[in-house]
Structure formats: C-alpha cells, structure tokens
Design a protein around this motif. Structure first.
Motif, PDB file in Angstrom:
ATOM      1  N   GLY A 221       0.802  -1.216   0.000  1.00 17.00           N
ATOM      2  CA  GLY A 221       0.000   0.000   0.000  1.00 17.00           C
ATOM      3  C   GLY A 221       0.834   1.264   0.000  1.00 17.00           C
ATOM      4  N   ALA A 222       0.148   2.390  -0.117  1.00 18.02           N
ATOM      5  CA  ALA A 222       0.812   3.691  -0.149  1.00 18.02           C
ATOM      6  C   ALA A 222       1.548   3.946   1.160  1.00 18.02           C
ATOM      7  CB  ALA A 222      -0.206   4.792  -0.399  1.00 18.02           C
ATOM      8  N   ARG A 223       2.757   4.463   1.064  1.00 17.55           N
ATOM      9  CA  ARG A 223       3.598   4.648   2.245  1.00 17.55           C
ATOM     10  C   ARG A 223       3.183   5.847   3.083  1.00 17.55           C
ATOM     11  NH1 ARG A 223       9.824   2.895   0.906  1.00 17.55           N
ATOM     12  NH2 ARG A 223       9.347   0.704   0.522  1.00 17.55           N
ATOM     13  N   ASP A 224       2.373   6.742   2.543  1.00 19.34           N
ATOM     14  CA  ASP A 224       1.954   7.902   3.314  1.00 19.34           C
ATOM     15  C   ASP A 224       0.669   7.647   4.095  1.00 19.34           C
ATOM     16  OD1 ASP A 224       0.277   7.777   1.142  1.00 19.34           O
ATOM     17  OD2 ASP A 224       0.494   9.881   0.562  1.00 19.34           O
ATOM     18  N   GLY A 376       7.176   3.894  -4.226  1.00 14.31           N
ATOM     19  CA  GLY A 376       7.619   2.851  -3.304  1.00 14.31           C
ATOM     20  C   GLY A 376       6.539   1.899  -2.846  1.00 14.31           C
ATOM     21  N   CYS A 377       5.352   1.983  -3.436  1.00 19.34           N
ATOM     22  CA  CYS A 377       4.227   1.144  -3.029  1.00 19.34           C
ATOM     23  C   CYS A 377       4.545  -0.337  -3.249  1.00 19.34           C
ATOM     24  CB  CYS A 377       3.005   1.548  -3.843  1.00 19.34           C
ATOM     25  SG  CYS A 377       1.483   0.697  -3.432  1.00 19.34           S
ATOM     26  N   CYS A 378       4.278  -1.165  -2.229  1.00 17.94           N
ATOM     27  CA  CYS A 378       4.372  -2.620  -2.330  1.00 17.94           C
ATOM     28  C   CYS A 378       5.774  -3.109  -2.706  1.00 17.94           C
ATOM     29  CB  CYS A 378       3.334  -3.164  -3.312  1.00 17.94           C
ATOM     30  SG  CYS A 378       1.631  -2.828  -2.812  1.00 17.94           S
ATOM     31  N   GLU A 379       6.762  -2.556  -2.045  1.00 21.61           N
ATOM     32  CA  GLU A 379       8.149  -2.934  -2.301  1.00 21.61           C
ATOM     33  C   GLU A 379       8.419  -4.392  -1.932  1.00 21.61           C
ATOM     34  OE1 GLU A 379      12.678  -1.706  -0.798  1.00 21.61           O
ATOM     35  OE2 GLU A 379      10.898  -0.868   0.179  1.00 21.61           O
TER      36      GLU A 379
END
Length: 394
Positions: A221-224, A376-379
């Motif tokens: 998911g989104a990191r923010d 960087g989503c779902c690294e």
C-alpha cells in the motif's frame, strides 16, 4: 487530486502520467488487458510453469515437485486458464451489452497465453492505449506491483515501450461487485448451519487469503498511509471481512453471536522467513476447544476457484474440519457471477469517464483504491525495485 511532475509514471497514458491518485479525466482506451497469473494445462506443463513462477529464485526442480503434487492431483491441470477464458467471454458480452466497443486481450504472467502475446496482438491492430485488469483485488507485491513490473518488462522486451501505454484498474477489494459473492456465501452458510440446529455461538467464520511474507505485508500500500500492522494487505482483508459480517448480521439477526476471524493459507516460503498467520488449518484444529461445531471458510482473497482454493481449502481445510469433527462449508468465489462481471465493467467505465473519486463505488472506509500507485508502493525488499507501469517510480 494531487499531481506530480510530468512523466512521473512511466508507460502510462497522458492522463495518468503526471501521477494523480485518481485519474479524473476521461481516457479513450483502445482495449482492455486481462492480466492473469496462468496455470499448467497438462502434466508436462507443471514443472515448466513452476519454474516460471519462481524465476530468479534458484529453486531446484526437486523442491518444485513438492508443490507440483497439488497440480498432479488434478491431472496437471490448473482451472485458472479455463476460468479466465470464461471471464473474458463474460466481459466481452457485458461490454457489448452496454455498447462499449473495446476488445479484451487476455495474457498471463506465468503461462500461455503470455502477456507478451496479448500486448503484441493489441499493438498489431493499433490498440495502443490499454487499461489492465489484474485478476487480484488487494494491495501487495505479488497481487499488484508484480503485475505492474510485468507490464513494464513486457513493453520493454517487445520493443513497444514507446508505442503502447498500460494503465491499471484500481485495487477492487471493496468494490460491491467483488464482495457480493462473499456476502451471500456467508449468509447462506450461517442460515444452513442454523437450519441444522447448530447454535450461533458454535459457528465460526474463517475469512481466508493467501499468506505473504511479513516484510511484503508491512510494505504493502501507499507509504503515506498508516495501515497498521500487516500493511494495506491485512487492513484491506480485515475491512472487507468486517463489512461482510456486519451485513450478514443485519440480514440474519441470529448471526450476532457468530464469531469470525481472518486466516491465511498457501504459505510457500522457508521456515526461517516470517509469513502472515494464523494458518487456516491450524485454526480449524483449535475450534473444538473453543466450543465450535461448524466452520465456514470464506476465500475472501481469491477471485475464482483456482488451485489454492481447490487444494488448500476444498482438500486440506475440509480434511482438517473432518478430523476436528466440525461441519464444514466453503463459500463461493466471485468467478463469473453477473454481479462481479458487471462490477469489472463498472471499474472500466470509471476510467473511460474519468469518474471523480467521490462517486466511485466502494463498501469500506479504505476505498476507493488509487488508480496510480504511489512511490515505493508494495516494495519487495528481496528483489529491489524494478521498472513498473501504473505507478510513480520507483
């Protein structure tokens, strides 16, 4: 609508390229790319297919045979390709019914027909602005970013990176069309157990999904956004399960005393690597001590009855329930139900129309999912970032 600098999103349509969370302007797509996982269609296909699935990980064939026996039990044939053929036909029919003149190109990540073939077929007839529907509803590396990386890889290896663009339909975990089958399945399971005279407090609902490495889960998911422990992947499943149970309890008042929890299945990593748990079969084995007499397993993480459902649930979980002396039901997946097929076309229409986020259908507070994945989503920290379509780099 937040906008990033131009060309923030590689391989994207002009509307998606700046990187908005939601693309709220119409896009004239030329075709739909139905992106599947793929599966073997005979005994000779099994090991080559599993080599494709595990490419780059150096897993020897001896270890692949440990998984191969699931497929060999069913004659070496995964049902997933046949299911995607049915889905493509159903989408073609629903698009035609609504007067939407868009072809559906079907390609798989790991077996024929491959994504390369689908994209080349589209480009050959001039269909170069594609909208992809990946057959996985949730946010994680394996269920979203890996598809996006494959889109980028295919465009690069076919030489079509400067010709074809691929956008992706948002994660659809809480779209009404997707959750409809789970809602009705749980309702029918509870009513069936009650009709057998089983007390509500003796009924257990287990919402089951594919386990993933904990490292992948916390980065999903989104990191923010603070998704909590387990990242977006766990949070999205929990939210859908809670919504389903709230609706079932409103429809069947006796279900107020029915318990539920989220469980995981199909773990495939080494014992030293933490994966999401608890395991569905481990939980089933414990249910008699909790005073349960019946269990309904809900494949909430799955779109159709493919191998993880047929083997891990219909075979292993059913056997675990029998050994525990429990009444057992496995509820349906969406498959090609009219509600689900209509829901996919609704998601397509969102992007054709540029529908604003406030008007997009979703049933939980976590939705609607983003059209363009965030940086960087779902690294996947084991493999690092690779070029990916439909999201802001990296």
């Amino acid at each position: 609508m937040s906008v990033i600098e131009p060309t923030a999103v590689p391989f994207a349509s002009p509307a998606a390229a700046p990187g908005p969370r939601y693309v709220e302007t119409p896009v004239a797509y030329d075709g739909i790319l139905l992106a599947g996982f793929g599966g073997p269609e005979g005994q000779d296909d099994v090991i080559p297919f599993l080599r494709n699935v595990t490419r780059g990980r150096g897993i020897p064939d001896e270890r692949l045979e440990e998984v191969a026996h699931h497929y060999r039990h069913f004659g070496g044939v995964s049902p997933i390709n046949a299911q995607n053929r049915e889905l493509k036909a159903a989408l073609d029919a629903e698009l035609a019914r609504r007067g939407i003149d868009l072809p559906v190109y079907w390609g798989n990540r790991n077996w024929t027909p491959y994504l390369e073939e689908a994209v080349q077929d589209a480009a050959a007839v001039g269909d170069t602005t594609l909208l992809a529907f990946a057959t996985s509803a949730y946010s994680s590396f394996s269920s979203c970013r890996q598809y996006r990386e494959d889109f980028a890889r295919v465009l690069q290896t076919t030489g079509l990176a400067d010709t074809v663009t691929i956008d992706k339909i948002r994660p659809f975990f809480d779209h009404p069309g997707f959750v409809d089958a789970f809602l009705h399945g749980v309702k029918e399971a509870v009513e069936g157990f009650l009709a057998q005279g089983i007390a509500p407090a003796a009924i257990q609902i287990l919402f089951s999904t594919h386990s993933i490495p904990t490292d992948d889960a916390v980065r999903s998911g989104a990191r923010d956004i603070d998704w909590g422990e387990g990242g977006a992947y766990a949070a999205q499943h929990e939210a859908v399960a809670a919504w389903v149970m709230d609706r079932v309890r409103s429809l069947v008042p006796a279900a107020a005393d029915v318990s539920w929890e989220l469980v995981y299945q199909s773990r495939s990593g080494p014992p030293s690597q933490p994966w999401l748990d608890p395991d569905v079969c481990d939980v089933i084995a414990e249910l008699p001590q909790r005073g349960r007499a019946a269990v309904a397993v809900v494949p909430v993480g799955f779109m159709s009855d493919h191998m993880e459902v047929l083997w891990d649930l219909d075979t292993e979980a059913a056997e675990a329930a029998e050994e525990a002396g429990l009444a057992f039901v496995r509820t349906p997946t969406p498959g090609v139900s009219p509600a689900f097929v209509a829901g996919i076309v609704d998601l397509i229409e969102e992007r054709l129309e540029g529908r604003v986020a406030a008007e997009r259908a979703h049933v939980t507070d976590l939705g609607p999912g983003f059209d363009v994945c965030r940086p960087g989503c779902c690294e996947n920290i084991r493999a690092g970032f690779k070029p990916a379509a439909a999201g802001i780099a990296p």
